[in-house]
Enzyme design. Structure first.
Site, PDB file in Angstrom:
ATOM      1  N   GLU A 142      -0.618  -4.030  -2.099  1.00  0.00           N
ATOM      2  CA  GLU A 142       0.087  -3.952  -3.133  1.00  0.00           C
ATOM      3  C   GLU A 142       0.967  -5.076  -3.588  1.00  0.00           C
ATOM      4  O   GLU A 142       1.958  -5.370  -2.747  1.00  0.00           O
ATOM      5  CB  GLU A 142       0.942  -2.728  -2.981  1.00  0.00           C
ATOM      6  CG  GLU A 142       1.941  -2.289  -4.197  1.00  0.00           C
ATOM      7  CD  GLU A 142       3.056  -1.367  -4.037  1.00  0.00           C
ATOM      8  OE1 GLU A 142       3.701  -0.677  -5.145  1.00  0.00           O
ATOM      9  OE2 GLU A 142       3.657  -1.443  -3.070  1.00  0.00           O
ATOM     10  N   ASP A 187      -3.025   4.698   3.378  1.00  0.00           N
ATOM     11  CA  ASP A 187      -1.885   3.680   2.993  1.00  0.00           C
ATOM     12  C   ASP A 187      -1.119   3.200   4.498  1.00  0.00           C
ATOM     13  O   ASP A 187      -1.356   3.907   5.432  1.00  0.00           O
ATOM     14  CB  ASP A 187      -0.587   4.641   2.425  1.00  0.00           C
ATOM     15  CG  ASP A 187      -0.236   3.943   1.278  1.00  0.00           C
ATOM     16  OD1 ASP A 187       0.555   2.981   1.278  1.00  0.00           O
ATOM     17  OD2 ASP A 187      -0.284   4.364   0.050  1.00  0.00           O
ATOM     18  N   HIS A 234       0.794   6.077  -8.447  1.00  0.00           N
ATOM     19  CA  HIS A 234       2.042   7.318  -8.307  1.00  0.00           C
ATOM     20  C   HIS A 234       3.141   6.564  -8.740  1.00  0.00           C
ATOM     21  O   HIS A 234       4.299   7.391  -8.627  1.00  0.00           O
ATOM     22  CB  HIS A 234       2.103   7.651  -6.672  1.00  0.00           C
ATOM     23  CG  HIS A 234       2.192   6.640  -5.923  1.00  0.00           C
ATOM     24  ND1 HIS A 234       1.189   5.473  -5.718  1.00  0.00           N
ATOM     25  CD2 HIS A 234       3.037   6.244  -5.231  1.00  0.00           C
ATOM     26  CE1 HIS A 234       1.618   4.747  -4.755  1.00  0.00           C
ATOM     27  NE2 HIS A 234       2.769   4.987  -4.409  1.00  0.00           N
ATOM     28  N   ASP A 235       3.297   5.292  -9.107  1.00  0.00           N
ATOM     29  CA  ASP A 235       4.664   4.376  -9.336  1.00  0.00           C
ATOM     30  C   ASP A 235       4.752   4.273 -11.044  1.00  0.00           C
ATOM     31  O   ASP A 235       5.675   3.872 -11.599  1.00  0.00           O
ATOM     32  CB  ASP A 235       4.609   3.293  -8.905  1.00  0.00           C
ATOM     33  CG  ASP A 235       4.819   3.300  -7.279  1.00  0.00           C
ATOM     34  OD1 ASP A 235       5.286   4.584  -6.859  1.00  0.00           O
ATOM     35  OD2 ASP A 235       4.422   2.384  -6.730  1.00  0.00           O
ATOM     36  N   ASP A 271       1.214  -1.198   1.696  1.00  0.00           N
ATOM     37  CA  ASP A 271       2.588  -1.159   0.934  1.00  0.00           C
ATOM     38  C   ASP A 271       3.413  -2.399   0.799  1.00  0.00           C
ATOM     39  O   ASP A 271       3.656  -2.997   1.908  1.00  0.00           O
ATOM     40  CB  ASP A 271       3.484   0.103   1.279  1.00  0.00           C
ATOM     41  CG  ASP A 271       4.450   0.545   0.337  1.00  0.00           C
ATOM     42  OD1 ASP A 271       4.316   1.285  -0.679  1.00  0.00           O
ATOM     43  OD2 ASP A 271       5.851   0.353   0.899  1.00  0.00           O
TER      44      ASP A 271
HETATM   45  C1  NOJ Z   1       5.640   1.148  -3.109  1.00  0.00           C
HETATM   46  C2  NOJ Z   1       5.032   2.552  -3.270  1.00  0.00           C
HETATM   47  O1  NOJ Z   1       3.957   2.523  -4.095  1.00  0.00           O
HETATM   48  C3  NOJ Z   1       6.241   3.375  -3.948  1.00  0.00           C
HETATM   49  O2  NOJ Z   1       5.734   4.663  -3.977  1.00  0.00           O
HETATM   50  C4  NOJ Z   1       7.156   3.385  -2.694  1.00  0.00           C
HETATM   51  O3  NOJ Z   1       8.420   4.143  -3.184  1.00  0.00           O
HETATM   52  C5  NOJ Z   1       7.570   1.959  -2.356  1.00  0.00           C
HETATM   53  N1  NOJ Z   1       6.442   1.039  -1.999  1.00  0.00           N
HETATM   54  C6  NOJ Z   1       8.528   1.806  -0.914  1.00  0.00           C
HETATM   55  O4  NOJ Z   1       7.325   2.100  -0.004  1.00  0.00           O
END
Ligand code: NOJ
Length: 523
Positions: free
Chosen positions: A270, A102, A337-338, A204
């Site tokens: 992302e 990441d 993970h989100d 990210d």
């Molecule tokens: C996206 C990430 O996937 C998430 O987990 C994170 O909280 C935010 N970006 C901030 O970095």
């Protein structure tokens, strides 16, 4: 159509996301670590994974569980050290696999030395490395932007009398990518990891790194849900000036050029947003990212909003296929993970199996999320135990802890994630004595066995790796989604049933075939 011999590793491969805190704890503190990942590489290799992506393992105060990075070029002691990372990379490569890390370019931790310097005085040489603004003449915030995690995107720093920007928690100040020194320093962090053997980066919130030069107010969203938490300023606005600015593509090209200094590296971004905005991240002629993450099977046109419906899904895939220029390689994601866990999203394991077959047979690179292969659902976390800042600030139902619970390896206390006398940082599923790798790998019809067989079939089938995609209509009930993957002489037909009952598909013109795999492994 791309013949499989020309495919690159990131086109043929299946990516597996590991959330390091939750994979395997070897120190007994209830938190996973890099050594734990090394110990589980045999499992991943056997499962049929080609590349692992690690969520952040850098030194971090953990305000956002590692997405607040205090040093881009080191390892958080909780997870190990650089020597452990080097052993991990070597062990991955020894298996012919790839390692993706990441990279968090939009913001650092407020404990990063750059920010500590930047905040120390208005004339510090690093002041302009972050986004500082005066209050408006009436003393109010510099603009109306909200933080994804609740509250305004600005925090006032009394020591120097200015606000700094953060679109996540206030411990995540945003870097100023318009400053060439920031850009140079950040590109160097890519080189640091590539020299250590890293094969690719998951970047990210890459669409956020450049903001409107004038930081104009975002427009009010007239369709914002009425029941938003009071502090959810973010969802009340349309995200116009804080993301996907035209200038970002110039920087993405520079990031890509940096990757290209090393052979065969891969850039994954992302990203969300409408298709026409998203597709630009590939670059006009492929000089952008290799794989802008495609979340549309999860999100549809909103966050976590895709309806699990044959026609809707087909619509999403067809729209994507139509939007991609020839050079652009598709990719699909069904969990991370989100987001809500697959099994929870689809209301049970039966449809999660259909989803696995979809993900692993579409044209494009699939990304799997650890634990989905054993059907881990969202695991309830008691409100007083919530750790995720999004859940703490915006309410329990927005907490992402539920999809970050420990991997379950066996039936022993703590499921082999951590020693029996340790306390895992988040709870296990209630059925962990049955829902674990050891038990499910012995079961010829488990969802884990389905993943294993799908991955094996995919790996050895050119039609699935590089073949064309063609949806079929005639003879297909509306609650089914049927498509062909074809490469030269071999044709694979994928027939997915989204109904709870059996359905018949009549495809006489295709002639005779052989059933290769069924979602319940019973045919
Ligand atoms: C996206 C990430 O996937 C998430 O987990 C994170 O909280 C935010 N970006 C901030 O970095």
């Amino acid at each position: 159509m791309t013949g499989q011999t020309e495919l690159k590793w990131w086109q043929r491969g299946v990516v597996y996301q590991i959330y390091p805190r939750s994979f395997k704890d070897t120190t007994g503190n209830g938190v996973g670590d890099l050594q734990g990942i090394i110990e589980k590489l045999d499992y991943l290799e056997h499962l049929g994974i080609d590349a692992i992506w690690l969520s952040p393992f850098y030194p971090s105060p953990m305000a956002d569980f590692g997405y607040d990075v205090a040093d881009y070029c080191d390892v958080e002691p909780l997870f190990g050290d650089l020597a452990t990372f080097d052993r991990l990379a070597a062990a991955v490569h020894a298996r012919g696999m790839k390692i993706i890390v990441d990279w968090v370019p939009n913001h650092t931790s407020d404990q990063h030395k750059w920010f500590i310097e930047s905040r120390s005085s208005r004339d510090n040489p690093k002041r302009d490395w972050y986004i500082w603004r005066d209050p408006k003449p009436d003393g109010s915030l510099p603009n109306n932007w909200g933080s994804f995690f609740g509250g305004p995107a600005w925090t006032f720093d009394p020591q120097t009398g200015q606000y700094y920007m953060h679109q996540f928690v206030k411990e995540q100040p945003e870097l100023n990518w318009r400053n060439p020194e920031v850009k140079a320093a950040m590109l160097d962090t890519l080189r640091f990891w590539m020299r250590r053997g890293v094969d690719g980066f998951r970047m990210d919130v890459i669409g956020l790194i450049l903001k409107d030069a004038a930081l104009r107010d975002n427009p009010i969203n007239p369709h914002a849900p009425a029941n938003l938490p009071e502090n959810d300023l973010f969802s009340r606005l349309i995200q116009v000036y804080n993301m996907d600015q035209d200038e970002v593509h110039e920087v993405v090209r520079e990031i890509r050029a940096t990757l290209d200094e090393f052979p065969e590296r891969c850039g994954i971004g992302e990203l969300w947003g409408p298709l026409d905005r998203w597709v630009k991240y590939y670059g006009e002629h492929g000089e952008g990212l290799h794989l802008p993450f495609n979340f549309r099977l999860m999100d549809g046109m909103g966050f976590n909003r895709m309806t699990w419906d044959a026609q809707a899904l087909r619509g999403v895939v067809d729209a994507l296929e139509a939007a991609l220029p020839d050079f652009a390689w598709p990719n699909y994601v069904l969990g991370n993970h989100d987001r809500m866990r697959m099994v929870t999203r689809f209301g049970g394991e039966a449809q999660a199996r259909v989803a696995a077959m979809l993900l692993l047979t579409l044209r494009g690179t699939p990304t799997l999320y650890y634990g989905d292969e054993i059907g881990i659902p969202d695991v309830p976390v008691p409100p007083e135990k919530i750790q995720d800042p999004q859940g703490v600030n915006l309410g329990a139902e927005r907490s992402r802890d539920v999809c970050r619970t420990p991997m379950q390896w066996d039936a022993s206390p703590n499921a082999g994630f951590c020693p029996p006398d340790a306390e895992p940082w988040l709870p296990l599923t209630a059925d962990y004595t049955a829902r674990n790798v050891a038990v499910m790998s012995q079961d010829a019809t488990s969802i884990l066995t389905l993943y294993h067989q799908l991955l094996a079939m995919r790996q050895e089938t050119p039609a699935l790796l590089g073949g064309s995609y063609k949806p079929l209509d005639e003879g297909v009930p509306t609650d089914c989604y049927v498509y062909l993957r074809e490469d030269g002489a071999t044709r694979y037909l994928v027939a997915l049933n989204f109904a709870a009952e059996a359905r018949q598909v009549r495809l006489p013109e295709l002639g005779r075939g052989q059933i290769m795999l069924s979602t319940h492994l019973d045919r």
